[in-house]
Enzyme design. Structure first.
Site, PDB file in Angstrom:
ATOM      1  N   ALA A   1      12.867   5.887  21.698  1.00 15.74           N
ATOM      2  CA  ALA A   1      13.179   7.449  21.599  1.00 15.74           C
ATOM      3  C   ALA A   1      14.310   7.321  20.538  1.00 15.74           C
ATOM      4  O   ALA A   1      15.138   6.684  20.283  1.00 15.74           O
ATOM      5  CB  ALA A   1      13.915   7.778  23.009  1.00 15.74           C
ATOM      6  N   CYS A   2      13.909   8.319  19.528  1.00 16.77           N
ATOM      7  CA  CYS A   2      14.796   8.477  18.362  1.00 16.77           C
ATOM      8  C   CYS A   2      15.270  10.156  18.423  1.00 16.77           C
ATOM      9  O   CYS A   2      14.906  10.836  19.238  1.00 16.77           O
ATOM     10  CB  CYS A   2      14.140   8.301  17.010  1.00 16.77           C
ATOM     11  SG  CYS A   2      12.907   9.300  16.650  1.00 16.77           S
ATOM     12  N   PRO A   3      16.022  10.607  17.582  1.00 16.42           N
ATOM     13  CA  PRO A   3      16.222  12.070  17.718  1.00 16.42           C
ATOM     14  C   PRO A   3      15.450  13.102  17.864  1.00 16.42           C
ATOM     15  O   PRO A   3      15.286  13.894  18.895  1.00 16.42           O
ATOM     16  CB  PRO A   3      17.176  12.329  16.209  1.00 16.42           C
ATOM     17  CG  PRO A   3      17.598  10.950  15.874  1.00 16.42           C
ATOM     18  CD  PRO A   3      16.622   9.745  16.371  1.00 16.42           C
TER      19      PRO A   3
END
Ligand SMILES: Cc1ncc(COP(=O)(O)O)c(C=O)c1O
Length: 439
Positions: free
Chosen positions: A397-399
């Site tokens: 998960a990233c932004p």
């Protein structure tokens, strides 16, 4: 040329013609406004001085510290000005992404306070954003800082309306150019210059440039962030276009290698964006026209940025184990799961959830049970081989879900059988109302 103070050398920067055989545009003269000729190195020197000036003597008397939410050029100029006046400067930011800039600020005597934050810049629409909370606290009674407030201060754009813009007109013999092209960070420079040019000729075309979503061009916003804050007004721009970091570096290379203009990435982005926008317009013109773009700062502070993205330019071997080496086919073959699907999968198969945002953003809010490996560290980890057991599924998960998709594709290439990326990232997770916990 003799001056009493370095401040007197802010402004009056050169306007330099780009040789037509370099840009290849038909019927258009293209000029670069060299804002890196300002004394502290960027277009921000003008805004910093104009914003700080009214409160400066009172701040010196009280011994107040200047404070600004900036991790870049505004901070650099303010730190220099604070030092000259015997007061301190504090840069408040949620992530210093450019190591050279951080070191430069420390060298200038600045204090750096890193706050947790969810995006790279202030998001006043999000009441949880610690950077926003800090920003708000600066307006409360009892605050002793001199806060220059670049995202909201009208004197930011004013510096360019009264300085940069009129200088361009004067150097074009009293005429406004037909187009003006500029990156958009706080929007101060594009807004101010556009006003001055349109005063002279209301038909001036203004092109604003922002970074591609989840890409990073230091100094300008991405397409999502640009709507959010500040003195940004969409009516300033005839069009807003995206540039990638790869395009910014391509533009920078042309300026550096063929024009002797040692521009940083946003100067490169502006050149690239200008040529791309004007290429098809030129042949339709019946009269010669003029366009101006801004070169905001110099390249030297961005060598690590370039090394990471284009190592071969610095004599290093290109890496095939980096996220940048992922092909479009690999990307489209990688699983991106939406929030609902991810939650189901997590309940059933208990994947290792890896949050790739900054430690500050992670500390502020994260998915319960996730671990935090910031993207730079992740890049180093995968260089040593597959960093996770193949036996356990992994959810990255990233932004906003783009970086994580690249790394999921890379881990798949490296032989992991079950890696997925959270589609839309932590922002989508938050917007879907899925639970997040605080450290
Ligand atoms: C390198 C660089 N380019 C472009 C900009 C954008 O300028 P503005 O904030 O006036 O929109 C900035 C702003 O910090 C910058 O540092």
């Amino acid at each position: 040329m003799r001056f009493e103070s370095i401040i007197e050398t802010v402004g009056d920067t050169p306007l330099v013609r780009i040789a037509p055989h370099v840009h290849g545009l038909q019927n258009i003269d293209l000029y670069a406004k060299l804002e890196f000729c300002n004394p502290f190195g960027s277009l921000k020197d003008r805004a910093a001085w104009n914003m700080v000036r009214p409160g400066l003597s009172a701040a010196v008397e009280r011994g107040s510290q200047i404070v600004e939410l900036s991790s870049g050029n505004t901070a650099k100029a303010l730190a220099a000005i604070a030092g000259m006046h015997g007061i301190g400067f504090k840069s408040v930011t949620n992530r210093m992404k450019i190591p050279e800039m951080r070191e430069m600020l420390l060298l200038l005597g600045a204090e750096i306070e890193e706050l947790p934050g969810q995006s790279e810049c202030l998001d006043p629409t999000n009441p949880e954003d610690p950077l926003t909370l800090f920003h708000r606290s600066l307006d409360e009674p009892g605050n002793t800082y001199l806060h220059t407030d670049q995202y909201y201060n009208a004197r930011n754009a004013e510096a360019h309306e009264t300085g940069t813009g009129p200088e361009i007109v004067a150097d074009l013999d009293g005429r406004a150019p037909d187009w003006f092209i500029s990156g958009v960070g706080t929007a101060g420079s594009s807004t101010g210059v556009a006003r001055a040019l349109r005063d002279r000729n209301p038909k001036v075309g203004v092109v604003g440039l922002v970074a591609d979503k989840s890409d990073f061009v230091p100094g300008i916003r991405n397409i999502d962030e640009v709507q959010e804050v500040g003195i940004f007004d969409p009516l300033t721009y005839d069009t807003i276009e995206k540039v990638t970091s790869a395009e910014a570096i391509d533009g920078l290379l042309t300026l550096v290698r063929r024009c002797g203009i040692l521009a940083g990435p946003t100067g490169g982005a502006a050149y690239f964006g200008a040529v791309r926008y004007l290429r098809d317009i030129g042949p339709q013109l019946t009269e010669p026209a003029t366009a101006v773009f801004i070169v905001c700062d110099r390249v030297e502070s961005y060598l690590s940025y370039i090394r990471k993205r284009r190592p071969e330019l610095l004599g290093l071997r290109p890496r095939n184990d980096s996220a940048a080496s992922v092909t479009p086919e690999e990307l489209s073959g990688t699983a991106a799961v939406g929030v609902a699907e991810a939650r189901e999968w997590m309940a059933k198969e208990r994947p290792l959830v890896v949050d790739m945002r900054s430690p500050y953003a992670y500390a502020a809010l994260h998915i319960e049970g996730s671990i935090n490996i910031v993207d730079e560290l992740f890049a180093d980890l995968v260089r040593g081989g597959l960093p996770f057991s193949k036996a356990r599924p992994v959810l990255l998960a990233c932004p906003v879900g783009e970086q994580s998709l690249r790394y999921a594709a890379l881990l798949t290439r490296m032989g992991h059988p079950n890696v997925r990326s959270l589609d839309g990232g932590i922002i989508a997770w938050r917007d879907a109302g899925a639970p997040l916990v605080r450290e």
